[in-house]
Design an enzyme around this catalytic site. Structure first.
Site, short mmCIF file in Angstrom:
data_model
loop_
_atom_site.label_atom_id
_atom_site.label_comp_id
_atom_site.label_asym_id
_atom_site.label_seq_id
_atom_site.Cartn_x
_atom_site.Cartn_y
_atom_site.Cartn_z
N ARG A 96 1.01 -1.22 0.16
CA ARG A 96 0.03 -0.02 -0.15
C ARG A 96 0.88 1.19 -0.11
O ARG A 96 1.62 1.44 0.94
CB ARG A 96 -0.99 0.05 1.25
CG ARG A 96 -1.50 1.22 1.45
CD ARG A 96 -2.66 1.42 2.44
NE ARG A 96 -3.95 0.71 2.11
CZ ARG A 96 -4.90 0.33 2.66
NH1 ARG A 96 -5.36 1.28 3.65
NH2 ARG A 96 -5.99 -0.19 2.11
N HIS A 123 -7.45 0.49 -6.17
CA HIS A 123 -7.65 -0.37 -4.94
C HIS A 123 -8.19 -1.74 -5.28
O HIS A 123 -9.32 -1.98 -4.98
CB HIS A 123 -8.53 0.57 -3.88
CG HIS A 123 -8.74 -0.13 -2.64
ND1 HIS A 123 -7.59 -1.39 -2.40
CD2 HIS A 123 -9.13 0.06 -1.40
CE1 HIS A 123 -7.83 -1.56 -0.90
NE2 HIS A 123 -8.68 -0.60 -0.25
N GLN A 126 -9.98 -4.44 -2.92
CA GLN A 126 -11.12 -3.88 -2.48
C GLN A 126 -12.34 -4.33 -3.48
O GLN A 126 -13.32 -4.76 -3.24
CB GLN A 126 -11.31 -2.24 -2.23
CG GLN A 126 -12.66 -1.84 -1.69
CD GLN A 126 -12.97 -2.20 -0.36
OE1 GLN A 126 -12.24 -1.96 0.41
NE2 GLN A 126 -14.16 -2.85 -0.04
N ASP A 218 -17.41 6.22 -0.62
CA ASP A 218 -15.96 6.18 0.03
C ASP A 218 -15.90 7.47 0.69
O ASP A 218 -16.90 8.57 0.30
CB ASP A 218 -15.18 6.02 -1.09
CG ASP A 218 -13.72 5.80 -0.38
OD1 ASP A 218 -13.78 5.60 0.94
OD2 ASP A 218 -12.88 5.84 -1.15
N CYS A 258 -16.45 1.11 1.27
CA CYS A 258 -15.13 0.45 1.49
C CYS A 258 -14.66 0.50 2.98
O CYS A 258 -13.82 -0.42 3.58
CB CYS A 258 -14.00 0.57 0.63
SG CYS A 258 -13.64 2.32 0.54
N ARG A 286 -13.02 -8.91 2.27
CA ARG A 286 -11.66 -8.77 1.89
C ARG A 286 -10.74 -10.14 2.33
O ARG A 286 -9.83 -10.28 1.46
CB ARG A 286 -11.25 -7.70 2.72
CG ARG A 286 -11.93 -6.19 2.75
CD ARG A 286 -11.73 -5.74 1.11
NE ARG A 286 -10.28 -5.64 0.88
CZ ARG A 286 -9.60 -4.60 1.61
NH1 ARG A 286 -9.87 -3.38 2.00
NH2 ARG A 286 -8.21 -4.50 1.10
N1 NVA Z 1 -10.09 6.31 -0.99
C1 NVA Z 1 -9.83 6.16 0.40
C2 NVA Z 1 -9.97 4.61 0.54
C3 NVA Z 1 -9.62 4.19 1.91
C4 NVA Z 1 -9.74 2.44 2.03
C5 NVA Z 1 -8.25 6.36 0.42
O1 NVA Z 1 -7.45 6.33 -0.30
O2 NVA Z 1 -8.04 6.78 1.56
N1 CP Z 2 -11.06 -0.57 2.93
C1 CP Z 2 -9.89 -0.49 3.30
O1 CP Z 2 -9.01 -0.53 2.48
O2 CP Z 2 -9.64 -0.52 4.82
P1 CP Z 2 -8.47 -0.16 5.44
O3 CP Z 2 -7.85 1.35 4.77
O4 CP Z 2 -8.80 0.02 6.77
O5 CP Z 2 -7.28 -0.90 4.96
#
Ligand code: NVA
Ligand code: CP
Length: 304
Positions: A96, A123, A126, A218, A258, A286
């Site tokens: 990530r 993502h 997800q 989201d 998500c 997940r």
């Molecule tokens: N769009 C959000 C998703 C978090 C799981 C982010 O990138 O922070």
């Molecule tokens: N939905 C998701 O990716 O959650 P986290 O940021 O907690 O991993």
């Protein structure tokens, strides 16, 4: 994008099998080590991958890129060198991070599978869990319509790409100033054309949600966008998913998110915690979807 429609079907079929009978897979990753590199915060992704790897009999290394104990990448070691070194030690990397170029670089210079656990752009893990959830709740993804309401972002990008790979139509309902990345939209629409599905954008959320089987949202402020929070929230006025929006679908639509959620911003508590919501089943998925991905990429199951 590396998965065809047939690959996605295989992932979802296997995810359902793993979910039904987890005991049949407990040694499939025996002797395999998987590095998990997190440059951004996470609850679901980190925990579901780490637990999933454990449940498959593998070893998960939980690594970060910052602080006094992080990877040398955080001090400037190149992606190329990191990829080459890590490929000598581990069987896959789950990462990530911010820039998509980091993942592309690891994939280019490494010789092991690189799994995107979220970037600024995508993502995908997800999206696979989301498809699994739609399939479980509605019996199939084929012919269903998912409307993503809010700011176009990494999650909506992956949903746009997941649609054509699962027979689902996807509409992103967003303010004109927060439209999807044009290159990703173009790719998703080309894939949709070939698959006979639709991917579209609509700036009027109440119009977009008509006939939707799933309403998805989201956070309005993604990780790394904290400085623009005020401006983003101002632009998204009118895009909060509420009862009126759920009812405007004209059917018993599902609400998906998500997570993490911000009640009173992108979704009203009444919807998030109401009869439409499947968000916690979605979060659980997940685990199952990622176990399927790991099994297929690391030889614990065959693709066919
Ligand atoms: N769009 C959000 C998703 C978090 C799981 C982010 O990138 O922070
Ligand atoms: N939905 C998701 O990716 O959650 P986290 O940021 O907690 O991993």
């Amino acid at each position: 994008m590396d998965f065809s429609a047939a690959d996605v079907t295989r992932v979802l079929d296997l995810a359902q099998a793993v979910k039904r009978n987890p005991g049949a897979y407990t040694t499939r990753l025996a002797g395999k080590s998987i590095a998990m590199i997190f440059a951004k915060q996470s609850t679901r992704t980190r925990v579901s991958f780490e637990v999933g790897i454990h449940q498959l009999g593998g070893q998960a290394l939980s690594l970060s890129t910052s602080g006094g104990t992080g990877m040398q990448m955080g001090r400037g070691e190149t992606v190329e060198d990191t990829a080459k070194v890590m490929s000598r030690f581990v069987h896959a990397i789950v990462i990530r991070t911010f820039g998509q170029d980091q993942i592309d670089g690891l994939a280019q210079y490494g010789s092991i599978p690189i799994i995107n656990a979220l970037t600024d752009m995508y993502h995908p893990c997800q999206a696979l869990a989301d498809l699994l959830t739609v399939r479980e709740k509605l019996g199939t993804t084929a012919g269903k319509k998912l409307v993503y309401v809010g700011a176009a972002n990494n999650v909506s990008n992956s949903l746009m790409l997941a649609g054509p790979r699962s027979g689902m139509d996807v509409v992103v309902a967003c303010p004109d100033s927060l439209r999807p990345n044009p290159a990703v939209l173009e790719r998703a629409q080309a894939d949709a054309k070939a698959a006979g599905t639709q991917v579209g954008v609509d700036t009027d959320p109440m119009r977009a949600v008509k006939g939707a089987d799933v309403i998805y949202t989201d956070t309005w402020v993604s990780m790394g966008e904290e400085e623009q929070a005020k401006a983003l929230i101002a632009k998204l006025h009118g895009f909060t998913v509420n009862r009126a929006m759920m009812e405007a679908t004209g059917r018993d639509a599902l609400f998906m998110h998500c997570l993490p959620a911000h009640r009173g911003e992108e979704v009203e508590a009444e919807v998030m915690d109401g009869k439409w919501s499947v968000v916690f089943d979605e979060a659980e998925n997940r685990l199952h979807a990622q176990k399927a991905v790991l099994l297929l990429l690391l030889g614990g199951e065959s693709w066919s």
